[in-house]
Write an enzyme that holds these catalytic residues in place. Sequence first.
Site, PDB file in Angstrom:
ATOM      1  N   SER A 101       0.838  -1.199   0.000  1.00 13.07           N
ATOM      2  CA  SER A 101       0.000   0.000   0.000  1.00 13.07           C
ATOM      3  C   SER A 101       0.872   1.248   0.000  1.00 13.07           C
ATOM      4  CB  SER A 101      -0.886   0.031   1.243  1.00 13.07           C
ATOM      5  OG  SER A 101      -0.134   0.397   2.398  1.00 13.07           O
ATOM      6  N   ASP A 102       0.317   2.343  -0.447  1.00  9.62           N
ATOM      7  CA  ASP A 102       0.871   3.641  -0.103  1.00  9.62           C
ATOM      8  C   ASP A 102       0.602   3.830   1.392  1.00  9.62           C
ATOM      9  OD1 ASP A 102       2.096   6.103  -0.441  1.00  9.62           O
ATOM     10  OD2 ASP A 102       0.842   6.712  -2.115  1.00  9.62           O
ATOM     11  N   ASP A 103       1.186   4.845   1.988  1.00  9.82           N
ATOM     12  CA  ASP A 103       1.028   5.067   3.421  1.00  9.82           C
ATOM     13  C   ASP A 103      -0.459   5.167   3.788  1.00  9.82           C
ATOM     14  OD1 ASP A 103       1.149   5.872   6.071  1.00  9.82           O
ATOM     15  OD2 ASP A 103       1.980   7.853   5.627  1.00  9.82           O
TER      16      ASP A 103
END
Length: 365
Positions: free
Chosen positions: A258-260
């Site tokens: 995931s992105d953050d």
Amino acid sequence: MSSTDLASVGDHFIVGLRPTTSLDPRDRALLRDLRPAGVILYKSNFCHDLPYEAWLANHAKLISAVREETGRERLFIAIDHEGGRVCRTPAPITRYDYARSWGEDAGAVGAAMGAELASLGVNLSFAPVLDIDSNPKNPVIGARSFDTTVEGVVAKALAFARQMEAEGVRACGKHFPGHGDTQVDSHLELPVIDATLDALRRRELLPFAAAVDASFGMIMTSHILFKAIDPEWPATLSRKITHGLLREELGFEGVIVSDDVGMRAVSRLFDNPEMAVNFMAAGNDMLMICAHWADTERARLLAERLIEARRSGALASRDLDRSRARVAAMLRATPQNAVSPLSEDVFRRHAEVGALFSDETAEVI
């Protein structure tokens, strides 16, 4: 829940360190208990007011402490290092301009970046951007994209990734299934795209398909709602997008990160630990939570919920085992780089490879 239990799902996490240049006691405890498969470094984790030899020595201590606390033989030491404002490191690490400016030098920049990052003990860079700069109103991609065309992005991004990996730093293509046509910044709010699946297949998905064909080991999802595909969940949590498009249609067998999840586009969703279950059920592998937007202690609750879901059968042990195997396979193939100084001559040569950037860097992006 014991630290032994938490560590049983540590393979599914990448955590950011708090904004300190030595390991914060709370980070020590989290790394020791969760034993995440990776950490990500930010600008505030480097000493920017010291000479190279001094800040590098301090950095070596930080990396050593991270490795000691996780107790892992193999670990992702990650960073966002794209060029332009997306640069965390102090001088004399070369400050290249945005990817758009590299042109035919993209491969040479990738090699130079890879050598410099490897010298910092880094072995994973969340680059290249595989988004196509197709919307002039996009506030967050722009010149971070290699080009305004599919062909340009594919040729330059893959050359960059190939050369960076040759120097011992793994690439991660982002932001699936495409962030180039948004008009809002997912760090601040949730972008919504109305494009049909056929439209994505004709443009946005093509660089990612090329990355899959080029055997990228990791791809990052985006915090974007694609209404025509999944009107309920952003790509980060959408099985239709993550499993359906990336795994089944494009045939990606590597690690999906995931992105953050502290970013404001999805942060409120992840206030609910149940989202960890949704995340894994969507076909993802690694959840990234950083300290800039959120308290990384949230990772404990997310990990606990994963463990409960596995025990109850809400998540199939077989699927979790497959995910863990993907992470383990990538780790086995990822160099574990030692922190070591580079000479002035190396930095001088690197400065001649591509266009340089002199403005301020960003804490995030």
